[in-house]
Write a protein that holds these residues in place. Sequence first.
Motif, PDB file in Angstrom:
ATOM      1  N   UNK A   1       0.832  -1.207   0.000  1.00  0.00           N
ATOM      2  CA  UNK A   1       0.000   0.000   0.000  1.00  0.00           C
ATOM      3  C   UNK A   1       0.865   1.254   0.000  1.00  0.00           C
ATOM      4  N   UNK A   2       1.878   1.265   0.879  1.00  0.00           N
ATOM      5  CA  UNK A   2       2.764   2.427   0.971  1.00  0.00           C
ATOM      6  C   UNK A   2       3.555   2.625  -0.318  1.00  0.00           C
ATOM      7  N   UNK A   3       4.103   1.526  -0.836  1.00  0.00           N
ATOM      8  CA  UNK A   3       4.904   1.617  -2.063  1.00  0.00           C
ATOM      9  C   UNK A   3       4.033   2.059  -3.231  1.00  0.00           C
ATOM     10  N   UNK A   4       2.832   1.478  -3.314  1.00  0.00           N
ATOM     11  CA  UNK A   4       1.915   1.831  -4.386  1.00  0.00           C
ATOM     12  C   UNK A   4       1.499   3.294  -4.321  1.00  0.00           C
ATOM     13  N   UNK A   5       1.274   3.784  -3.100  1.00  0.00           N
ATOM     14  CA  UNK A   5       0.882   5.186  -2.919  1.00  0.00           C
ATOM     15  C   UNK A   5       1.985   6.116  -3.405  1.00  0.00           C
ATOM     16  N   UNK A   6       3.228   5.769  -3.104  1.00  0.00           N
ATOM     17  CA  UNK A   6       4.347   6.605  -3.528  1.00  0.00           C
ATOM     18  C   UNK A   6       4.574   6.546  -5.039  1.00  0.00           C
ATOM     19  N   UNK A   7       4.435   5.357  -5.624  1.00  0.00           N
ATOM     20  CA  UNK A   7       4.603   5.224  -7.073  1.00  0.00           C
ATOM     21  C   UNK A   7       3.529   6.031  -7.798  1.00  0.00           C
ATOM     22  N   UNK A   8       2.292   5.940  -7.310  1.00  0.00           N
ATOM     23  CA  UNK A   8       1.199   6.704  -7.916  1.00  0.00           C
ATOM     24  C   UNK A   8       1.494   8.202  -7.875  1.00  0.00           C
ATOM     25  N   UNK A   9       1.900   8.679  -6.709  1.00  0.00           N
ATOM     26  CA  UNK A   9       2.179  10.110  -6.558  1.00  0.00           C
ATOM     27  C   UNK A   9       3.388  10.529  -7.388  1.00  0.00           C
ATOM     28  N   UNK A  10       4.419   9.670  -7.444  1.00  0.00           N
ATOM     29  CA  UNK A  10       5.599   9.979  -8.257  1.00  0.00           C
ATOM     30  C   UNK A  10       5.198  10.150  -9.725  1.00  0.00           C
ATOM     31  N   UNK A  11       4.350   9.251 -10.197  1.00  0.00           N
ATOM     32  CA  UNK A  11       3.948   9.251 -11.602  1.00  0.00           C
ATOM     33  C   UNK A  11       3.150  10.497 -11.954  1.00  0.00           C
ATOM     34  N   UNK A  12       2.257  10.890 -11.049  1.00  0.00           N
ATOM     35  CA  UNK A  12       1.356  11.999 -11.352  1.00  0.00           C
ATOM     36  C   UNK A  12       1.927  13.362 -10.968  1.00  0.00           C
ATOM     37  N   UNK A  13       2.718  13.411  -9.902  1.00  0.00           N
ATOM     38  CA  UNK A  13       3.128  14.707  -9.348  1.00  0.00           C
ATOM     39  C   UNK A  13       4.607  15.036  -9.565  1.00  0.00           C
ATOM     40  N   UNK A  14       5.428  14.034  -9.962  1.00  0.00           N
ATOM     41  CA  UNK A  14       6.874  14.203 -10.196  1.00  0.00           C
ATOM     42  C   UNK A  14       7.536  15.219  -9.254  1.00  0.00           C
ATOM     43  N   UNK A  15       7.543  14.946  -7.969  1.00  0.00           N
ATOM     44  CA  UNK A  15       8.129  15.906  -7.020  1.00  0.00           C
ATOM     45  C   UNK A  15       9.646  15.824  -6.890  1.00  0.00           C
ATOM     46  N   UNK A  16      10.275  14.777  -7.440  1.00  0.00           N
ATOM     47  CA  UNK A  16      11.718  14.646  -7.301  1.00  0.00           C
ATOM     48  C   UNK A  16      12.158  14.148  -5.945  1.00  0.00           C
ATOM     49  N   UNK A  17      11.250  13.555  -5.192  1.00  0.00           N
ATOM     50  CA  UNK A  17      11.542  13.001  -3.865  1.00  0.00           C
ATOM     51  C   UNK A  17      10.990  11.582  -3.834  1.00  0.00           C
ATOM     52  N   UNK A  18      11.750  10.650  -3.259  1.00  0.00           N
ATOM     53  CA  UNK A  18      11.367   9.238  -3.354  1.00  0.00           C
ATOM     54  C   UNK A  18      10.315   8.814  -2.331  1.00  0.00           C
ATOM     55  N   UNK A  19      10.191   9.545  -1.217  1.00  0.00           N
ATOM     56  CA  UNK A  19       9.279   9.127  -0.148  1.00  0.00           C
ATOM     57  C   UNK A  19       8.368  10.293   0.218  1.00  0.00           C
ATOM     58  N   UNK A  20       7.221  10.351  -0.449  1.00  0.00           N
ATOM     59  CA  UNK A  20       6.312  11.493  -0.283  1.00  0.00           C
ATOM     60  C   UNK A  20       5.532  11.461   1.011  1.00  0.00           C
ATOM     61  N   UNK A  21       5.262  10.271   1.520  1.00  0.00           N
ATOM     62  CA  UNK A  21       4.390  10.154   2.689  1.00  0.00           C
ATOM     63  C   UNK A  21       5.170  10.088   3.999  1.00  0.00           C
ATOM     64  N   UNK A  22       6.493  10.191   3.921  1.00  0.00           N
ATOM     65  CA  UNK A  22       7.287  10.194   5.145  1.00  0.00           C
ATOM     66  C   UNK A  22       7.053  11.462   5.951  1.00  0.00           C
ATOM     67  N   UNK A  23       7.263  11.373   7.239  1.00  0.00           N
ATOM     68  CA  UNK A  23       7.025  12.545   8.092  1.00  0.00           C
ATOM     69  C   UNK A  23       8.186  12.792   9.051  1.00  0.00           C
ATOM     70  N   UNK A  24       9.373  12.353   8.655  1.00  0.00           N
ATOM     71  CA  UNK A  24      10.580  12.547   9.456  1.00  0.00           C
ATOM     72  C   UNK A  24      11.477  13.489   8.667  1.00  0.00           C
TER      73      UNK A  24
END
Length: 243
Positions: A147-170
Amino acid sequence: MDEQHQKDKDKYSIIVPTYNERLNIGLIVYLLFKHLRDVDFEIIVVDDGSPDGTQDVVKQLQKVYGEDRILLRARPRKLGLGTAYIHGMKHASGNFVVIMDADLSHHPKYLPSFIRKQKETGADIVTGTRYVKGGGVHGWTLMRKLTSRGANVLAQTLLWPGVSDLTGSFRLYRKSALEDIISRCVTKGYVFQMEMIVRASRKGYHIEEVPITFVDRVYGSSKLGGSEIVQYLKGVVYLLVTT
């Protein structure tokens, strides 16, 4: 010379939002003091009216470490993660701000690496990532990993933020950058961390990553559920449209 002098004066305000973390907060504070011995820092605990006695434990910790090193800035009830950071920043005296969870999923041993990376690169943001070499997760079920990996891949594909871990909070932020970014955010809950990093990327802030191993909480129950996943998907669509 002036730049080196400024680096020597850097202070780190560590904002730790809590809700029912009585069993964890003492250990997280101990580990912060253990791993940041040569760093000027303060811990700002933003507790949202925990009924389990979290605030009582923090008050005991203040007697040990000092009220100037551990600041308890409580709120009457649960008011959301974003507002917890804003509340904590009002009391932050450091020029850098660390945001981290209180449930031991973010180990303080990584913070020296965050600080070193920031000093080496001059980054505005240093974020912990589970998804580069040296990073990972421990204690998750296969479904949660997917779920976590899929969420990040989806966001990477659509939002291209240049960061590998979008849902991290550290993360470690330059305080001025955090104040700017957080003032632009509108989402809440699980989506909030993703919005923060996407907006930072869009604004051109310098972002660096440090590999971390995320460990599932030791005590207490996870606050991630089906409703958060739905919020996340809505948030991806929102950011796709608005950023």
